[in-house]
Write a protein that holds these residues in place. Structure first.
Motif, short mmCIF file in Angstrom:
data_model
loop_
_atom_site.label_atom_id
_atom_site.label_comp_id
_atom_site.label_asym_id
_atom_site.label_seq_id
_atom_site.Cartn_x
_atom_site.Cartn_y
_atom_site.Cartn_z
N THR A 162 6.25 -4.55 13.95
CA THR A 162 5.09 -3.97 14.62
C THR A 162 4.11 -3.42 13.60
O THR A 162 2.90 -3.63 13.73
N LEU A 163 4.61 -2.76 12.58
CA LEU A 163 3.78 -2.23 11.51
C LEU A 163 3.04 -3.38 10.80
O LEU A 163 1.83 -3.29 10.54
N ILE A 164 3.75 -4.46 10.53
CA ILE A 164 3.14 -5.62 9.87
C ILE A 164 2.04 -6.21 10.75
O ILE A 164 0.95 -6.52 10.27
N ALA A 165 2.30 -6.35 12.04
CA ALA A 165 1.31 -6.92 12.96
C ALA A 165 0.06 -6.05 13.03
O ALA A 165 -1.07 -6.56 12.99
N TYR B 67 -4.80 -11.55 -0.84
CA TYR B 67 -4.80 -12.15 0.50
C TYR B 67 -4.21 -13.55 0.46
O TYR B 67 -3.44 -13.94 1.34
N SER B 68 -4.54 -14.31 -0.58
CA SER B 68 -3.99 -15.66 -0.72
C SER B 68 -2.48 -15.62 -0.91
O SER B 68 -1.74 -16.43 -0.34
N VAL B 69 -2.01 -14.65 -1.69
CA VAL B 69 -0.56 -14.49 -1.89
C VAL B 69 0.09 -14.10 -0.57
O VAL B 69 1.14 -14.64 -0.20
N LEU B 70 -0.54 -13.20 0.17
CA LEU B 70 -0.04 -12.79 1.48
C LEU B 70 0.11 -14.01 2.39
O LEU B 70 1.15 -14.18 3.04
N VAL C 251 -5.79 -5.16 10.79
CA VAL C 251 -6.73 -4.40 9.95
C VAL C 251 -7.17 -5.25 8.76
O VAL C 251 -8.37 -5.32 8.43
N ILE C 252 -6.21 -5.90 8.12
CA ILE C 252 -6.51 -6.72 6.95
C ILE C 252 -7.43 -7.88 7.33
O ILE C 252 -8.40 -8.17 6.61
N GLU C 253 -7.14 -8.56 8.42
CA GLU C 253 -7.97 -9.68 8.87
C GLU C 253 -9.41 -9.23 9.10
O GLU C 253 -10.36 -9.90 8.69
N GLU C 254 -9.57 -8.10 9.76
CA GLU C 254 -10.91 -7.57 10.03
C GLU C 254 -11.66 -7.27 8.74
O GLU C 254 -12.81 -7.65 8.56
N LYS C 255 -10.98 -6.62 7.81
CA LYS C 255 -11.61 -6.27 6.53
C LYS C 255 -11.93 -7.52 5.70
O LYS C 255 -12.99 -7.59 5.08
N MET C 256 -11.03 -8.49 5.70
CA MET C 256 -11.26 -9.70 4.91
C MET C 256 -12.38 -10.55 5.52
O MET C 256 -13.10 -11.23 4.80
N THR D 11 3.53 -4.86 1.04
CA THR D 11 3.03 -4.50 -0.28
C THR D 11 1.71 -5.20 -0.59
O THR D 11 0.76 -4.57 -1.05
N PHE D 12 1.64 -6.49 -0.29
CA PHE D 12 0.39 -7.21 -0.57
C PHE D 12 -0.71 -6.81 0.40
O PHE D 12 -1.89 -6.80 0.03
N MET D 13 -0.37 -6.42 1.63
CA MET D 13 -1.37 -5.89 2.55
C MET D 13 -1.93 -4.59 2.00
O MET D 13 -3.14 -4.34 2.05
N LYS D 14 -1.05 -3.76 1.49
CA LYS D 14 -1.48 -2.50 0.91
C LYS D 14 -2.36 -2.75 -0.31
O LYS D 14 -3.37 -2.07 -0.51
N ALA D 15 -1.98 -3.72 -1.12
CA ALA D 15 -2.78 -4.06 -2.30
C ALA D 15 -4.19 -4.49 -1.88
O ALA D 15 -5.18 -4.08 -2.49
N ILE D 16 -4.28 -5.29 -0.83
CA ILE D 16 -5.59 -5.73 -0.34
C ILE D 16 -6.44 -4.52 0.03
O ILE D 16 -7.61 -4.43 -0.37
N ARG D 17 -5.85 -3.60 0.77
CA ARG D 17 -6.61 -2.42 1.19
C ARG D 17 -7.04 -1.56 0.01
O ARG D 17 -8.16 -1.07 -0.03
N VAL D 18 -6.16 -1.40 -0.98
CA VAL D 18 -6.51 -0.61 -2.16
C VAL D 18 -7.65 -1.29 -2.92
O VAL D 18 -8.62 -0.64 -3.32
N TYR D 19 -7.53 -2.60 -3.13
CA TYR D 19 -8.58 -3.32 -3.84
C TYR D 19 -9.90 -3.26 -3.09
O TYR D 19 -10.97 -3.11 -3.70
N LEU D 20 -9.87 -3.35 -1.77
CA LEU D 20 -11.10 -3.24 -0.99
C LEU D 20 -11.68 -1.83 -1.09
O LEU D 20 -12.91 -1.66 -1.17
#
Length: 137
Positions: A121-124, A99-102, A129-134, A78-87
């Motif tokens: 696997t989905l989380i990994a 990201y800090s909460v994640l 993706v999140i690390e690259e974007k952040m 959920t927080f990964m998805k939030a990061i992507r939406v906010y980005l």
């Protein structure tokens, strides 16, 4: 005992809400995601997405939902998805707060061995993706 039953029921309801949030596709459903995400934040954590940094503070009442073993994977997604939406919406401040909460959720070790699942696997994959974007902001 009654309090524990109440908390268990609350955790079950939160799990349903997180499943609903995760079922929304990124892109056209970003606004819908944020509406449900904020409803979840208000219902379970008594905050909105303008105050995500509050989730970085230790608080027994909030942490029983945020750091629950039962909800850990769903909270991560959920927080990964939030990061992507906010980005996607170019809201770097909320992306960084999410990201800090994640990171806080990830650092909690459940101490329970579980065999890797499809969800892991989905989380990994999502984590990469999140690390690259952040790293790009």
């Amino acid at each position: 005992m009654i309090k524990q039953d109440f908390i268990s029921k609350y955790i079950q309801e939160l799990a349903k809400t997180l499943a609903k949030i995760l079922s929304l596709e990124l892109g056209n459903a970003d606004d819908g995601f944020l509406i449900i995400f904020n409803q979840m934040l208000q219902s379970y954590y008594k905050i909105d997405d303008n105050h995500l940094n509050i989730l970085l503070e230790e608080n027994q009442e909030r942490d029983q939902f945020l750091l629950s073993d039962e909800l850990k994977k769903k909270n991560l997604l959920t927080f990964m998805k939030a990061i992507r939406v906010y980005l996607n919406q170019e809201n770097k401040e909320k992306a960084k707060a999410s990201y800090s909460v994640l990171k806080r959720i990830e650092c909690i070790n459940t101490g329970i061995f579980q065999f890797p699942t499809e969800e892991d696997t989905l989380i990994a994959n999502e984590r990469k993706v999140i690390e690259e974007k952040m790293n790009n902001i």
